[in-house]
Design a protein around this motif. Structure first.
Motif, mmCIF file in Angstrom:
data_model
loop_
_atom_site.group_PDB
_atom_site.id
_atom_site.type_symbol
_atom_site.label_atom_id
_atom_site.label_comp_id
_atom_site.label_asym_id
_atom_site.label_seq_id
_atom_site.Cartn_x
_atom_site.Cartn_y
_atom_site.Cartn_z
ATOM 1 N N MET A 82 9.184 55.271 -8.939
ATOM 2 C CA MET A 82 8.194 55.352 -10.022
ATOM 3 C C MET A 82 8.637 56.399 -11.025
ATOM 4 O O MET A 82 9.022 57.503 -10.662
ATOM 5 N N SER A 83 8.615 56.047 -12.316
ATOM 6 C CA SER A 83 9.032 56.962 -13.363
ATOM 7 C C SER A 83 7.809 57.674 -13.935
ATOM 8 O O SER A 83 6.824 57.041 -14.315
ATOM 9 N N LEU A 84 7.871 58.997 -13.996
ATOM 10 C CA LEU A 84 6.778 59.805 -14.520
ATOM 11 C C LEU A 84 7.276 60.642 -15.679
ATOM 12 O O LEU A 84 8.462 60.967 -15.764
ATOM 13 N N ARG A 85 6.358 60.999 -16.559
ATOM 14 C CA ARG A 85 6.732 61.960 -17.597
ATOM 15 C C ARG A 85 6.957 63.316 -16.951
ATOM 16 O O ARG A 85 6.507 63.590 -15.838
ATOM 17 N N HIS A 86 7.644 64.199 -17.661
ATOM 18 C CA HIS A 86 7.853 65.547 -17.147
ATOM 19 C C HIS A 86 6.532 66.297 -17.073
ATOM 20 O O HIS A 86 5.691 66.191 -17.970
ATOM 21 N N LEU A 87 6.350 67.040 -16.014
ATOM 22 C CA LEU A 87 5.141 67.842 -15.844
ATOM 23 C C LEU A 87 5.272 69.153 -16.602
ATOM 24 O O LEU A 87 6.385 69.661 -16.815
ATOM 25 N N THR A 88 4.149 69.719 -16.995
ATOM 26 C CA THR A 88 4.161 71.070 -17.549
ATOM 27 C C THR A 88 4.230 72.054 -16.378
ATOM 28 O O THR A 88 3.907 71.703 -15.231
ATOM 29 N N PRO A 89 4.643 73.303 -16.618
ATOM 30 C CA PRO A 89 4.685 74.285 -15.534
ATOM 31 C C PRO A 89 3.330 74.458 -14.837
ATOM 32 O O PRO A 89 3.282 74.615 -13.612
ATOM 33 N N ILE A 90 2.227 74.421 -15.606
ATOM 34 C CA ILE A 90 0.910 74.581 -14.985
ATOM 35 C C ILE A 90 0.566 73.353 -14.152
ATOM 36 O O ILE A 90 0.008 73.475 -13.044
ATOM 37 N N GLU A 91 0.888 72.165 -14.638
ATOM 38 C CA GLU A 91 0.640 70.954 -13.847
ATOM 39 C C GLU A 91 1.417 70.998 -12.536
ATOM 40 O O GLU A 91 0.891 70.645 -11.478
ATOM 41 N N ALA A 92 2.673 71.441 -12.603
ATOM 42 C CA ALA A 92 3.491 71.538 -11.393
ATOM 43 C C ALA A 92 2.909 72.548 -10.419
ATOM 44 O O ALA A 92 2.888 72.313 -9.204
ATOM 45 N N LEU A 112 -2.157 60.510 -14.147
ATOM 46 C CA LEU A 112 -0.817 60.118 -13.706
ATOM 47 C C LEU A 112 -0.823 59.561 -12.283
ATOM 48 O O LEU A 112 0.213 59.121 -11.783
ATOM 49 N N GLY A 113 -1.974 59.606 -11.638
ATOM 50 C CA GLY A 113 -2.060 59.105 -10.276
ATOM 51 C C GLY A 113 -1.540 60.074 -9.229
ATOM 52 O O GLY A 113 -1.288 59.676 -8.086
ATOM 53 N N LEU A 114 -1.407 61.349 -9.600
ATOM 54 C CA LEU A 114 -0.870 62.344 -8.668
ATOM 55 C C LEU A 114 -1.958 63.185 -8.010
ATOM 56 O O LEU A 114 -1.691 63.912 -7.055
ATOM 57 N N VAL A 115 -3.183 63.107 -8.536
ATOM 58 C CA VAL A 115 -4.320 63.852 -7.986
ATOM 59 C C VAL A 115 -5.524 62.921 -7.972
ATOM 60 O O VAL A 115 -5.695 62.077 -8.862
ATOM 61 N N ARG A 116 -6.360 63.097 -6.938
ATOM 62 C CA ARG A 116 -7.596 62.330 -6.837
ATOM 63 C C ARG A 116 -8.766 63.289 -6.665
ATOM 64 O O ARG A 116 -8.612 64.349 -6.064
ATOM 65 N N ASN A 129 -1.966 63.290 -4.462
ATOM 66 C CA ASN A 129 -1.500 61.956 -4.090
ATOM 67 C C ASN A 129 -0.004 61.877 -4.384
ATOM 68 O O ASN A 129 0.497 60.856 -4.855
ATOM 69 N N PHE A 130 0.672 62.996 -4.117
ATOM 70 C CA PHE A 130 2.061 63.147 -4.571
ATOM 71 C C PHE A 130 2.997 62.132 -3.926
ATOM 72 O O PHE A 130 3.773 61.467 -4.606
ATOM 73 N N GLN A 131 2.954 62.054 -2.606
ATOM 74 C CA GLN A 131 3.925 61.225 -1.894
ATOM 75 C C GLN A 131 3.877 59.776 -2.365
ATOM 76 O O GLN A 131 4.904 59.164 -2.660
ATOM 77 N N ARG A 132 2.672 59.232 -2.456
ATOM 78 C CA ARG A 132 2.539 57.841 -2.919
ATOM 79 C C ARG A 132 2.772 57.742 -4.421
ATOM 80 O O ARG A 132 3.391 56.784 -4.904
#
Length: 229
Positions: free
Chosen positions: A1-11, A66-70, A83-86
Protein backbone atom coordinates in the motif's frame (compact mmCIF):
# COMPACT_ATOMS: atom_id res chain seq x y z
CA UNK A 1 0.00 0.00 0.00
CA UNK A 2 1.37 3.41 -0.99
CA UNK A 3 0.97 6.23 1.53
CA UNK A 4 1.91 9.86 1.50
CA UNK A 5 4.84 10.86 3.68
CA UNK A 6 3.92 11.42 7.31
CA UNK A 7 4.76 14.59 9.19
CA UNK A 8 7.09 14.21 12.20
CA UNK A 9 4.14 14.76 14.58
CA UNK A 10 2.00 12.19 12.75
CA UNK A 11 4.86 9.68 12.99
CA UNK A 12 5.28 10.37 16.71
CA UNK A 13 1.53 10.01 17.40
CA UNK A 14 1.32 6.79 15.39
CA UNK A 15 4.42 5.24 16.98
CA UNK A 16 3.20 6.21 20.46
CA UNK A 17 -0.05 4.31 19.87
CA UNK A 18 1.96 1.34 18.59
CA UNK A 19 4.18 1.40 21.69
CA UNK A 20 1.40 1.74 24.27
CA UNK A 21 -0.65 -1.03 22.67
CA UNK A 22 2.14 -3.43 23.62
CA UNK A 23 3.61 -1.94 26.79
CA UNK A 24 0.51 -0.72 28.68
CA UNK A 25 -2.42 -2.72 27.25
CA UNK A 26 -4.55 -2.03 30.34
CA UNK A 27 -4.81 1.67 29.45
CA UNK A 28 -5.07 1.16 25.68
CA UNK A 29 -6.69 2.50 23.46
CA UNK A 30 -5.44 5.95 24.45
CA UNK A 31 -7.34 9.13 25.13
CA UNK A 32 -6.11 12.36 23.55
CA UNK A 33 -4.41 13.24 26.84
CA UNK A 34 -2.69 9.85 26.88
CA UNK A 35 -1.48 10.37 23.33
CA UNK A 36 -0.02 13.79 24.19
CA UNK A 37 1.70 12.44 27.30
CA UNK A 38 3.21 9.55 25.36
CA UNK A 39 4.39 11.78 22.52
CA UNK A 40 6.16 14.15 24.93
CA UNK A 41 8.01 11.56 27.03
CA UNK A 42 11.56 12.59 27.83
CA UNK A 43 12.86 9.01 27.70
CA UNK A 44 12.91 6.55 24.80
CA UNK A 45 12.26 9.38 22.35
CA UNK A 46 14.54 10.87 19.70
CA UNK A 47 14.01 13.69 19.21
CA UNK A 48 12.20 14.82 22.36
CA UNK A 49 9.10 16.74 21.25
CA UNK A 50 6.55 19.12 22.76
CA UNK A 51 3.31 18.21 21.00
CA UNK A 52 0.22 20.22 21.93
CA UNK A 53 -3.29 18.76 22.25
CA UNK A 54 -4.36 20.61 19.11
CA UNK A 55 -1.41 19.21 17.13
CA UNK A 56 -2.03 15.68 18.41
CA UNK A 57 -5.74 15.89 17.55
CA UNK A 58 -4.97 17.13 14.04
CA UNK A 59 -2.48 14.30 13.56
CA UNK A 60 -4.99 11.73 14.82
CA UNK A 61 -7.64 13.03 12.42
CA UNK A 62 -5.23 12.91 9.48
CA UNK A 63 -4.01 9.42 10.42
CA UNK A 64 -7.64 8.26 10.57
CA UNK A 65 -8.17 9.52 7.03
CA UNK A 66 -5.14 7.45 5.96
CA UNK A 67 -6.51 4.33 7.62
CA UNK A 68 -3.64 4.16 10.12
CA UNK A 69 -5.65 5.07 13.24
CA UNK A 70 -9.14 4.15 14.40
CA UNK A 71 -11.36 5.71 17.05
CA UNK A 72 -12.45 3.09 19.55
CA UNK A 73 -16.21 2.83 20.07
CA UNK A 74 -17.95 3.31 23.40
CA UNK A 75 -17.18 5.53 26.37
CA UNK A 76 -17.65 9.23 26.94
CA UNK A 77 -14.01 10.06 26.16
CA UNK A 78 -12.73 9.42 22.64
CA UNK A 79 -9.97 6.82 22.53
CA UNK A 80 -7.66 5.91 19.70
CA UNK A 81 -5.88 2.80 18.48
CA UNK A 82 -3.45 2.24 15.63
CA UNK A 83 -4.08 0.20 12.49
CA UNK A 84 -0.49 0.32 11.30
CA UNK A 85 0.18 -3.29 10.39
CA UNK A 86 -2.89 -3.63 8.19
CA UNK A 87 -2.79 -0.04 6.94
CA UNK A 88 0.78 -0.29 5.68
CA UNK A 89 0.65 -3.98 4.79
CA UNK A 90 3.62 -5.34 6.74
CA UNK A 91 4.06 -8.32 9.10
CA UNK A 92 4.17 -7.90 12.85
CA UNK A 93 7.97 -7.99 13.09
CA UNK A 94 8.37 -5.26 10.47
CA UNK A 95 5.71 -3.18 12.18
CA UNK A 96 7.63 -3.39 15.47
CA UNK A 97 10.90 -2.28 13.86
CA UNK A 98 9.28 0.65 12.07
CA UNK A 99 7.56 1.76 15.28
CA UNK A 100 10.86 1.82 17.19
CA UNK A 101 12.61 3.69 14.38
CA UNK A 102 9.86 6.32 14.42
CA UNK A 103 10.16 6.71 18.19
CA UNK A 104 13.93 6.59 18.68
CA UNK A 105 15.47 7.60 15.37
CA UNK A 106 18.23 5.73 13.47
CA UNK A 107 19.52 2.62 15.27
CA UNK A 108 21.72 -0.38 14.61
CA UNK A 109 20.26 -3.86 14.35
CA UNK A 110 21.73 -4.65 17.77
CA UNK A 111 20.09 -1.63 19.36
CA UNK A 112 16.78 -2.47 17.71
CA UNK A 113 16.86 -6.02 19.04
CA UNK A 114 17.26 -4.72 22.61
CA UNK A 115 14.84 -1.81 22.30
CA UNK A 116 12.07 -3.99 20.83
CA UNK A 117 12.25 -6.50 23.69
CA UNK A 118 9.00 -5.28 25.32
CA UNK A 119 7.25 -5.25 21.93
CA UNK A 120 8.52 -8.44 20.31
CA UNK A 121 11.39 -10.80 21.08
CA UNK A 122 13.56 -11.43 18.05
CA UNK A 123 15.61 -14.63 18.15
CA UNK A 124 18.85 -12.87 17.23
CA UNK A 125 20.33 -9.90 15.38
CA UNK A 126 20.28 -11.83 12.10
CA UNK A 127 16.49 -12.04 12.38
CA UNK A 128 16.28 -8.27 12.87
CA UNK A 129 18.54 -7.68 9.89
CA UNK A 130 16.46 -10.02 7.75
CA UNK A 131 13.27 -8.04 8.31
CA UNK A 132 15.11 -4.74 7.82
CA UNK A 133 16.45 -5.95 4.48
CA UNK A 134 12.94 -7.01 3.44
CA UNK A 135 11.68 -3.52 4.26
CA UNK A 136 14.58 -1.98 2.33
CA UNK A 137 13.90 -4.15 -0.73
CA UNK A 138 10.12 -3.71 -0.66
CA UNK A 139 8.77 -3.57 -4.22
CA UNK A 140 7.24 -0.47 -5.75
CA UNK A 141 4.02 -2.44 -6.23
CA UNK A 142 3.72 -2.61 -2.44
CA UNK A 143 4.63 1.05 -1.96
CA UNK A 144 8.42 0.95 -2.15
CA UNK A 145 11.15 0.73 0.53
CA UNK A 146 10.24 1.69 4.10
CA UNK A 147 13.75 1.76 5.59
CA UNK A 148 17.21 2.77 4.44
CA UNK A 149 20.64 1.62 5.55
CA UNK A 150 22.71 4.66 6.52
CA UNK A 151 26.45 4.91 5.83
CA UNK A 152 28.53 3.76 8.77
CA UNK A 153 29.48 6.71 10.98
CA UNK A 154 33.18 7.33 11.75
CA UNK A 155 34.39 5.18 14.62
CA UNK A 156 31.40 2.81 14.58
CA UNK A 157 31.28 -0.86 13.60
CA UNK A 158 27.60 -1.30 12.76
CA UNK A 159 25.36 0.23 10.12
CA UNK A 160 22.39 2.23 11.34
CA UNK A 161 18.91 2.01 9.88
CA UNK A 162 16.29 4.74 9.48
CA UNK A 163 12.62 4.65 8.44
CA UNK A 164 11.33 6.37 5.30
CA UNK A 165 7.76 6.99 6.43
CA UNK A 166 8.47 10.72 6.67
CA UNK A 167 10.39 10.84 3.40
CA UNK A 168 14.03 10.52 2.35
CA UNK A 169 16.69 10.57 5.07
CA UNK A 170 19.97 12.46 4.76
CA UNK A 171 22.89 10.10 4.17
CA UNK A 172 25.04 12.17 6.52
CA UNK A 173 22.64 12.09 9.46
CA UNK A 174 24.79 11.71 12.57
CA UNK A 175 23.96 9.56 15.57
CA UNK A 176 22.22 11.58 18.27
CA UNK A 177 22.97 11.88 21.97
CA UNK A 178 25.81 9.79 23.31
CA UNK A 179 26.35 8.26 19.87
CA UNK A 180 28.18 11.41 18.82
CA UNK A 181 30.59 11.09 21.69
CA UNK A 182 31.17 7.43 20.88
CA UNK A 183 31.92 8.25 17.26
CA UNK A 184 34.44 10.89 18.28
CA UNK A 185 36.14 8.52 20.68
CA UNK A 186 37.13 6.10 17.94
CA UNK A 187 36.31 2.38 17.47
CA UNK A 188 34.14 0.89 20.18
CA UNK A 189 33.06 -2.61 21.01
CA UNK A 190 29.54 -3.38 19.78
CA UNK A 191 28.77 -4.92 23.16
CA UNK A 192 29.13 -1.50 24.78
CA UNK A 193 26.45 -0.11 22.47
CA UNK A 194 24.15 -3.00 23.32
CA UNK A 195 24.69 -2.54 27.07
CA UNK A 196 24.04 1.19 26.83
CA UNK A 197 20.76 0.57 25.00
CA UNK A 198 19.78 -2.00 27.64
CA UNK A 199 20.44 0.48 30.45
CA UNK A 200 18.25 3.04 28.69
CA UNK A 201 15.48 0.45 28.41
CA UNK A 202 15.76 -0.45 32.11
CA UNK A 203 15.67 3.22 33.09
CA UNK A 204 12.49 3.68 31.07
CA UNK A 205 10.92 0.73 32.92
CA UNK A 206 11.93 2.16 36.33
CA UNK A 207 10.48 5.57 35.46
CA UNK A 208 7.20 3.96 34.35
CA UNK A 209 6.96 1.99 37.60
CA UNK A 210 7.71 5.12 39.66
CA UNK A 211 4.97 6.99 37.81
CA UNK A 212 2.49 4.21 38.57
CA UNK A 213 3.47 4.31 42.27
CA UNK A 214 3.22 8.10 42.38
CA UNK A 215 6.83 8.72 43.43
CA UNK A 216 9.68 10.63 41.89
CA UNK A 217 12.57 8.61 40.50
CA UNK A 218 14.91 10.87 42.49
CA UNK A 219 13.26 10.02 45.80
CA UNK A 220 14.77 7.42 48.07
CA UNK A 221 12.60 5.02 50.13
CA UNK A 222 12.87 7.18 53.26
CA UNK A 223 12.01 10.39 51.43
CA UNK A 224 9.06 8.70 49.71
CA UNK A 225 7.77 7.46 53.08
CA UNK A 226 8.11 10.95 54.62
CA UNK A 227 6.11 12.44 51.78
CA UNK A 228 3.17 10.18 52.59
CA UNK A 229 3.06 11.29 56.25
Amino acid sequence: MSLRHLTPIEARVLATLMEKARTVPDTYPLSLNGVVTGCNQKTSRDPVMNVSEAEAQEALDDLRSLGLVREASGGRVARYEHNFQRGVGVPEQSSVLLGLLMLRGPQTAGELRINTDRWYRFADISSVEGFLEELMERSEEKGGPLVVRLPRAPGTREDRWAHLLCGPVSDVQAPSGSGVARAAAGPVDDRFSALEAEVASLRSTVERLCAELGISISEGPAESANNTN
